[in-house]
Design an enzyme around this catalytic site. Structure first.
Site, PDB file in Angstrom:
ATOM      1  N   LYS A   8       0.704  -1.204   0.129  1.00 55.23           N
ATOM      2  CA  LYS A   8      -0.013  -0.162  -0.322  1.00 55.23           C
ATOM      3  C   LYS A   8       0.647   1.538   0.108  1.00 55.23           C
ATOM      4  O   LYS A   8       0.887   2.217  -0.761  1.00 55.23           O
ATOM      5  CB  LYS A   8      -0.796  -0.185   0.744  1.00 55.23           C
ATOM      6  N   ARG A  55      -3.495   3.737   8.422  1.00 51.65           N
ATOM      7  CA  ARG A  55      -3.224   2.119   7.568  1.00 51.65           C
ATOM      8  C   ARG A  55      -2.384   1.186   7.378  1.00 51.65           C
ATOM      9  O   ARG A  55      -0.837   1.448   7.119  1.00 51.65           O
ATOM     10  CB  ARG A  55      -3.704   2.451   5.828  1.00 51.65           C
ATOM     11  N   GLY A  96      -8.295  -7.068   4.113  1.00 52.05           N
ATOM     12  CA  GLY A  96      -8.815  -7.390   5.698  1.00 52.05           C
ATOM     13  C   GLY A  96      -8.597  -7.419   6.415  1.00 52.05           C
ATOM     14  O   GLY A  96      -9.558  -8.356   7.626  1.00 52.05           O
ATOM     15  N   MET A 113      -6.053  -7.013   8.334  1.00 52.16           N
ATOM     16  CA  MET A 113      -5.701  -6.488   9.316  1.00 52.16           C
ATOM     17  C   MET A 113      -6.295  -4.749   9.629  1.00 52.16           C
ATOM     18  O   MET A 113      -6.911  -4.964   8.769  1.00 52.16           O
ATOM     19  CB  MET A 113      -3.693  -6.197   9.397  1.00 52.16           C
ATOM     20  N   ARG A 166      -3.087  -1.448  -6.705  1.00 56.11           N
ATOM     21  CA  ARG A 166      -2.352  -2.581  -6.679  1.00 56.11           C
ATOM     22  C   ARG A 166      -2.404  -3.513  -8.205  1.00 56.11           C
ATOM     23  O   ARG A 166      -4.123  -3.018  -8.048  1.00 56.11           O
ATOM     24  CB  ARG A 166      -2.728  -3.550  -5.700  1.00 56.11           C
ATOM     25  N   HIS A 180     -16.013  -8.987   1.089  1.00 53.73           N
ATOM     26  CA  HIS A 180     -15.007 -10.375   1.354  1.00 53.73           C
ATOM     27  C   HIS A 180     -14.920 -11.383   0.416  1.00 53.73           C
ATOM     28  O   HIS A 180     -13.966 -12.166  -0.045  1.00 53.73           O
ATOM     29  CB  HIS A 180     -15.141 -10.239   2.562  1.00 53.73           C
ATOM     30  N   SER A 217      12.972 -42.826 -13.120  1.00 57.67           N
ATOM     31  CA  SER A 217      11.356 -42.827 -12.863  1.00 57.67           C
ATOM     32  C   SER A 217      11.769 -42.622 -11.311  1.00 57.67           C
ATOM     33  O   SER A 217      11.949 -43.064 -10.923  1.00 57.67           O
ATOM     34  CB  SER A 217      10.405 -42.612 -13.622  1.00 57.67           C
ATOM     35  N   CYS A 269       7.262 -39.254 -11.726  1.00 55.48           N
ATOM     36  CA  CYS A 269       6.107 -39.344 -11.694  1.00 55.48           C
ATOM     37  C   CYS A 269       5.071 -39.513 -10.088  1.00 55.48           C
ATOM     38  O   CYS A 269       3.662 -40.330 -10.247  1.00 55.48           O
ATOM     39  CB  CYS A 269       6.099 -40.632 -11.962  1.00 55.48           C
ATOM     40  N   TYR A 327      11.810 -34.719 -18.421  1.00 57.46           N
ATOM     41  CA  TYR A 327       9.794 -34.605 -18.203  1.00 57.46           C
ATOM     42  C   TYR A 327       9.468 -34.741 -16.750  1.00 57.46           C
ATOM     43  O   TYR A 327      10.347 -35.265 -15.907  1.00 57.46           O
ATOM     44  CB  TYR A 327       8.977 -35.912 -19.113  1.00 57.46           C
TER      45      TYR A 327
END
Ligand code: ADP
Ligand code: MG
Ligand code: MG
Length: 889
Positions: free
Chosen positions: A26, A96, A105, A107, A352, A468, A777, A844, A864
């Protein structure tokens, strides 16, 4: 002296967007906007470092910090021509919170600070609006009483409701200056009564109280939960912004609002937002009054009748639109802003990078490439791979008749079905039992965050697109409908009253977060279409990616789904799944229970054609792409009968005495099957099983090559190898079968034999095993299990406790343990390649679909990753992002 504050004002700022770590999001962006010359009320930001000092200093503000803050306030006084605490033209401040990343929301913020019995009169005098002044004062006492003094806001609201009721008012706006004055007295009295503490009249005392409270809010319960959910380190701390107040509650030419520079649900390139006339601060977010649309188009689309800002305040709207355009081109990203209009004058209070639905993120990224704002790589990097889940999940089948029982705003896309619950606690409890629920609330608050996470979807009856519930659900990627005003929630009786239906707790509904509809019962869903923006982003991603992405699939249907999602091969086919189907399980049981090799071979002969068909189906779907098949892995008793009924049935089918059968079953019992007679150990005890599987694979390869003209190269994977001699023994058998099948079919077959690395010994001896193995693998599920010595099946009894107590940060079965398991993978990859430099390496385990683990795989140069079909697009995107990062380093 360390610099503890950074100030900003008209056309000047000490910090900027680059200082997010010091100033919080902020503060950094307020400074950035001020520096750009945008209308930002002057202020100062106390650094996040000061927050750490505060905690190190037993939650006390030190004198040096106070001194620097006071000198910063002097600058604000200079620019505004007002004085903090003065009895004429008093300067009021907002205090703030603002951490490095936005924690909506979570803090606290205090507005109208500096008001007291004296300055309120001065404010009334100065604004020529006594009603406004006293309203602001009571707001301040309420916020300060709650945030700083710790008296719950509900106590204040009760008083306010009583005062209104006493006067026969319905709305706050009916309250006159004198009425507010009485509320102020009642509030002060309340504080005295409840806390035995007077409301502080000294503005500086108020200020220190508020700054301390904002620092302290970093450690409040909901902020801690939020940080855990989002992996935000505690040591960051929060910055504090102290800023001159501007007033959106100064009559009908004043307003407050929030806006997105593009539509956060669809990504459409049009300003989108909500505002409230004659209102202050959090009125919009709190969902207390239903806000109005900013643009005329959005108003028309939503069918609302209250006028848009565009209509009501055309000049201010035009200025807002211009500023949004400026911010977008400056940041080269979609913004989410907060603003206030004070008597016709626009003020910017926050900007933001906007949270957006995945669909919107895709569209914005593609559009911005076309607008020339960003490059392809940036577009690809901006999409959170995990968020693709939202797109890949089902939506309501458009052909079905919808029994709509209510509707609200489409706050977060996707559809979900679940039983209704009315509290966050119930949602959490249900999720723990594996039940799917939809959380119903009048409106949500940060305390509900746990329940929101546990729910399939969220439905509220109040609040707008920026409430919210809406913001949080979009962030979490779960469907959400808000402001469903046509429905009523009766908390006391746990009922949801909709159009033509009253539902009780536990009844099932479906919500459509894309249309805003609420439907009764279970509704058929369809798979999403993966075209348009999604396809373009994925195409760019594929061009940037180095690793290939395979899938874990055992059936042709899975394989087909995975190919549609872009899989480039099969990284793991678990053959045991094939033995559970239909009558196969009976043959399988007979084989396991057979006392002799001959008996086993008889059964295997019956299994062979079935298994061959399975593989042929898979090979045909994969059409020449690589397919890795793992030989039988689990302990044999997993296939055996368990209940008395099953045992009797199998015994009679095999012509065995039930008693003899039970003895045989007992003999097969293992104390620790995970570490017992499984994996390659089975193939060593009963090589005929591996031979049957190898034969099925090679014969299927011949069949598929003839049928499709695209020969597969089967990769046969031997599980749970710890010794090179184990692999040698089995490899010899497989090679012999291959030779035989090639002879019989007079056809050459290319194939590879490799192993899974899932034991620490295998990782350490990789250079030796690589002499026999053509590929590795990494089976990271078992490798995690064997490295930690934690049984995967029993971990849920204690891993959650470990997490709660901070012993481990992540569940290592979900997020690869880079330090330990990762180190073994690194060692194995390096040693394996030392022996065989063209060794094919893949992963995998479950981690193959986890973006952070995929980054790790890129880092150590695997060829991969392989994951479940639904995660294939996520893996493709994550692999591209990993490659982009690697190239940049
Ligand atoms: P959050 O991080 O919860 O959004 P903010 O610090 O942004 O908290 O404050 C919430 C709201 O308070 C803002 O959206 C804005 O409407 C109001 N507000 C904050 N600072 C000021 C200010 N200087 N003047 C007027 N309103 C303010
Ligand atoms: Mg804000
Ligand atoms: Mg959930």
């Amino acid at each position: 002296m360390a610099k503890l504050i950074y100030s900003f004002g008209f056309g000047r700022a000490e910090g900027g967007a680059k200082d997010v770590e010091v100033l919080g999001g902020k503060g950094a962006h307020l400074a950035e906007m001020a520096g750009l010359g945008l209308p930002v009320p002057p202020g100062l930001t106390v650094t996040a470092d000061a927050c750490s000092h505060y905690y190190a200093n037993e939650r006390r503000l030190d004198e040096e910090l106070k001194k620097q803050i006071i000198s910063g306030i002097a600058l604000i006084e200079g620019e505004t021509g007002r004085r903090f605490g003065a009895s004429e033209k008093p300067l009021l401040l907002s205090v703030r919170s603002g951490a490095r990343v936005s924690m909506p929301g979570m803090m606290d913020t205090v507005l109208n600070l500096g008001l007291n019995d004296e300055t309120v009169e001065a404010l009334a005098e100065d604004s020529k609006d006594a009603r406004f002044a006293w309203d602001s004062y009571r707001r301040f006492i309420q916020m300060y009483g709650d945030v700083v003094m710790g008296l719950d806001h509900e106590a204040f609201e009760e008083i306010l409701e009583d005062e209104k009721a006493r006067r026969g008012y319905e709305l706050d706006t009916e309250m006159a200056a004198e009425d507010w004055q009485e509320v102020v007295e009642a509030y002060k009295h309340l504080l005295d009564e409840e806390l035995g503490a007077a409301f502080p009249q000294d503005p500086h005392a108020q200020l220190w109280g508020a700054v301390g409270a904002v620092f302290s809010s970093w450690m409040n319960a909901r902020a801690i939960t939020y940080r855990q959910l989002h992996n935000i380190p505690e040591h960051w701390g929060t910055a504090v912004n102290i800023q001159a107040m501007v007033f959106g509650n100064l009559g009908n030419s004043s307003a407050t609002g929030v806006a997105f520079t593009r539509n956060p649900s669809t990504g459409e390139a049009a300003l989108y937002g909500e505002f409230l006339v004659n209102a202050q601060g959090e009125d919009v977010v709190a969902g207390i009054r239903t806000p109005q649309s900013i643009t005329e188009q959005a108003r028309i689309d939503s069918g609302a009748d209250r006028p848009s800002m565009e209509k009501l305040m055309p000049d201010v709207f035009a200025e807002l639109r211009a500023i949004c355009a400026r911010l977008e081109s400056h940041y080269r990203d979609m913004q989410d802003i907060e603003f206030t209009v004070e008597r016709g004058r626009l003020w910017m209070l926050q900007t933001r990078a906007a949270k957006r639905s995945t669909r919107a993120a895709m569209k914005v990224a593609v559009d911005m490439v076309e607008e020339g704002l960003i490059k392809h790589e940036e577009a690809v990097s901006r999409i959170d791979p995990s968020s693709l889940d939202q797109l890949l999940h089902p939506t309501i089948d458009p052909r079905v008749n919808r029994q709509v029982i209510g509707h609200g705003l489409p706050a977060s896309p996707g559809a979900a079905t679940g039983a209704i619950v009315f509290t966050a606690e119930e949602a959490v409890a249900a999720a723990e039992e594996g039940r799917k629920v939809i959380l119903l609330r009048v409106e949500t608050s940060p305390e509900d965050i746990h329940g929101m996470h546990a729910a399939e979807a969220i439905l509220t009856t109040r609040g707008g697109m920026t409430s919210h519930a809406a913001v949080v659900a979009r962030g979490m990627g779960i469907p959400c409908v808000v402001g469903a005003g046509t429905m009523r929630i009766d908390i006391r009786n746990e009922q949801l009253i909709g159009t033509g239906a009253t539902l009780k707790k536990g009844d099932v509904i479906t919500i459509d977060g894309s249309s805003g509809q609420v439907l009764k019962g279970v509704v058929p869903m369809v798979q999403p279409e993966l075209s348009g923006d999604f396809a373009r982003i994925m195409k760019w991603a594929d061009e940037m990616r180095r690793m290939t992405v395979r899938t874990n699939a055992d059936t042709p249907a899975d394989a087909r789904a995975a190919r549609a999602f872009g899989a480039e091969g099969i990284g793991l086919c678990r053959t045991e799944h094939m033995f559970f189907e239909g009558e196969r399980i009976h043959v399988m049981r007979e084989m396991i229970l057979a006392e002799s090799e001959e008996g086993r071979r008889r059964c295997l002969d019956k299994l062979l054609p079935m298994q061959r068909d399975d593989f042929a189906g898979l090979f045909c779907v994969m059409h020449g792409l690589p397919v890795t098949i793992r030989l039988l892995d689990p302990p044999l008793h997993e296939f055996l009968p368990k209940t008395d009924g099953e045992i009797a049935e199998v015994a009679s089918a095999m012509g065995m005495e039930e008693k003899a059968m039970r003895e045989r079953l007992d003999a097969l019992h293992e104390f620790n099957p995970m570490l017992g007679h499984r994996g390659c150990r089975l193939a060593i005890s009963y090589p005929e099983i591996a031979e049957m599987q190898a034969r099925a694979i090679f014969e299927a390869a011949v069949e598929a090559a003839r049928e499709t003209g695209a020969p597969v190269v089967p990769e046969i994977m031997v599980p749970l190898v710890g010794l090179r001699s184990e692999l040698d023994y089995i490899k010899a058998r497989i090679d012999a079968v291959a030779e035989a099948v090639m002879q019989e079919a007079s056809m050459a077959i290319d194939y590879l034999i490799g192993t899974m690395i899932e034991l620490p010994r295998a990782a350490l001896r990789a250079h030796v095993i690589a002499e026999a193995a053509q590929f590795f693998s990494f089976g990271t599920n078992d490798l995690t299990q064997t490295t930690f010595g934690i049984s995967r099946d029993d971990a849920s009894a204690f891993l959650p406790t470990y997490q709660r107590k901070g012993i481990i940060e992540h569940d290592p079965f979900i997020s690869l343990d880079f330090d330990g398991v990762g180190e073994l993978i690194r060692i194995a990859a390096e040693r394996g390649r030392r022996t065989r430099n063209d060794m094919k390496l893949g992963i995998c385990g479950e981690h193959g679909g986890d973006p952070a683990s995929i980054h790790f795989c890129e880092e150590i140069g695997l060829d991969y990753v392989s994951c479940s079909p639904f995660r294939v697009p996520i893996a493709r995107l994550a692999a591209a992002q990993a490659a982009i990062v690697m190239r940049a380093n």
